[in-house]
Motif scaffolding. Sequence first.
Motif, PDB file in Angstrom:
ATOM      1  N   CYS A 154       0.852  -1.190   0.000  1.00  0.00           N
ATOM      2  CA  CYS A 154       0.000   0.000   0.000  1.00  0.00           C
ATOM      3  C   CYS A 154       0.893   1.248   0.000  1.00  0.00           C
ATOM      4  O   CYS A 154       1.853   1.319   0.760  1.00  0.00           O
ATOM      5  N   THR A 155       0.554   2.208  -0.848  1.00  0.00           N
ATOM      6  CA  THR A 155       1.389   3.390  -1.030  1.00  0.00           C
ATOM      7  C   THR A 155       0.513   4.630  -1.032  1.00  0.00           C
ATOM      8  O   THR A 155      -0.581   4.623  -1.591  1.00  0.00           O
ATOM      9  N   SER A 160      -3.447  11.854   0.634  1.00  0.00           N
ATOM     10  CA  SER A 160      -4.132  10.644   1.102  1.00  0.00           C
ATOM     11  C   SER A 160      -3.520  10.122   2.394  1.00  0.00           C
ATOM     12  O   SER A 160      -4.188   9.442   3.175  1.00  0.00           O
ATOM     13  N   VAL A 161      -2.253  10.465   2.653  1.00  0.00           N
ATOM     14  CA  VAL A 161      -1.628  10.004   3.893  1.00  0.00           C
ATOM     15  C   VAL A 161      -2.297  10.645   5.102  1.00  0.00           C
ATOM     16  O   VAL A 161      -2.333  10.062   6.204  1.00  0.00           O
ATOM     17  N   LEU A 162      -2.895  11.847   4.933  1.00  0.00           N
ATOM     18  CA  LEU A 162      -3.627  12.458   6.041  1.00  0.00           C
ATOM     19  C   LEU A 162      -4.892  11.673   6.360  1.00  0.00           C
ATOM     20  O   LEU A 162      -5.268  11.513   7.525  1.00  0.00           O
ATOM     21  N   GLN A 180       5.163   1.777  10.039  1.00  0.00           N
ATOM     22  CA  GLN A 180       5.841   1.915   8.755  1.00  0.00           C
ATOM     23  C   GLN A 180       4.847   1.807   7.604  1.00  0.00           C
ATOM     24  O   GLN A 180       3.988   0.928   7.588  1.00  0.00           O
ATOM     25  N   ILE A 181       4.969   2.721   6.649  1.00  0.00           N
ATOM     26  CA  ILE A 181       4.149   2.667   5.447  1.00  0.00           C
ATOM     27  C   ILE A 181       5.039   2.997   4.250  1.00  0.00           C
ATOM     28  O   ILE A 181       6.217   3.325   4.402  1.00  0.00           O
ATOM     29  N   GLN A 182       4.449   2.911   3.040  1.00  0.00           N
ATOM     30  CA  GLN A 182       5.146   3.338   1.833  1.00  0.00           C
ATOM     31  C   GLN A 182       4.551   4.651   1.338  1.00  0.00           C
ATOM     32  O   GLN A 182       3.368   4.919   1.498  1.00  0.00           O
ATOM     33  N   PHE A 183       5.414   5.450   0.700  1.00  0.00           N
ATOM     34  CA  PHE A 183       5.031   6.790   0.282  1.00  0.00           C
ATOM     35  C   PHE A 183       5.618   7.056  -1.105  1.00  0.00           C
ATOM     36  O   PHE A 183       6.740   6.616  -1.405  1.00  0.00           O
ATOM     37  N   SER A 216       4.290  12.795  13.625  1.00  0.00           N
ATOM     38  CA  SER A 216       5.189  13.319  12.602  1.00  0.00           C
ATOM     39  C   SER A 216       5.431  12.238  11.558  1.00  0.00           C
ATOM     40  O   SER A 216       5.358  11.047  11.860  1.00  0.00           O
ATOM     41  N   LEU A 217       5.671  12.674  10.339  1.00  0.00           N
ATOM     42  CA  LEU A 217       5.910  11.760   9.223  1.00  0.00           C
ATOM     43  C   LEU A 217       7.336  11.962   8.731  1.00  0.00           C
ATOM     44  O   LEU A 217       7.726  13.075   8.373  1.00  0.00           O
TER      45      LEU A 217
END
Length: 267
Positions: A154-155, A160-162, A180-183, A216-217
């Motif tokens: 998932c990216t 959309s991350v908000l 942890q996620i992908q961006f 925080s990101l």
Amino acid sequence: MNKIFNLFFLFLILALPLSQGVSAQCKIVNNAFKDGENITYDLYFNYGIVKAKAGTGSMKTEMVNYRGSSAYNTRMLLNTTGLAGSIYTVNDTLISYVDMDLRPLLFTKNAFEGKDYSQEIQSFTYNGDGIKVRTNRIFNGEKRFDETVTTNSCTYDYLSVLSLIRNLDYSGMNPGDQKQIQFLSGREIVNMAVNYNGTSKIKANNGVTYNTIQISLTIYDAAFKNKKEAISASLTDDANRVPVIINTHLNIGAIRAVLKDVTGLRN
């Protein structure tokens, strides 16, 4: 014969979750926002010793039809005026479409920052085996890239991350814990950490003091060796998870958005 049938049936059961693929894995239940939510912000520009009120911002979410299906359209506007605008102009429009499972569909950004103008588009396509994202950028009238990247995880894009962080479960987390996620940063799929930084009370510009979750990101390279702070936010510590403060880093300085008003809450 029965033994063979039982083994075959067991195989089908074990294989079923795999057949759902990344498309199913990326689905998130939205409990935080709804159609009609509208948040307005006062903007502040920070650059060295200069800290000045900079203008206004807004984030509005609507239910729309996207290629025949319902989707959430979120539009964020950031506009500097006055002294801050004369030092460094920011006139950004970010638009995000996510489906009802909060999977990114389309992200666009039109940005006037300083003397530069850039346009960026990221279009997401899902299938059982992965995700394809066509991403392109034009900078000051020159095409920088137009590529398609693929991934099995998932990216998310900048907006959309908000939607994602507003719906994550932070219960049981301690300051310093991460998810942890992908961006997608330009044409690069990178690692991103959602950092939980505890809670605090914050008085917004509408005069209300909120209990907030501090997030925080952080963007990392593929090897997690280099990092860059992308966004930090204070979310209301309730079911709405409204961003009370959003700090966004620019090429020069940073923009701090402080909640001024909010309507159309889900909860």
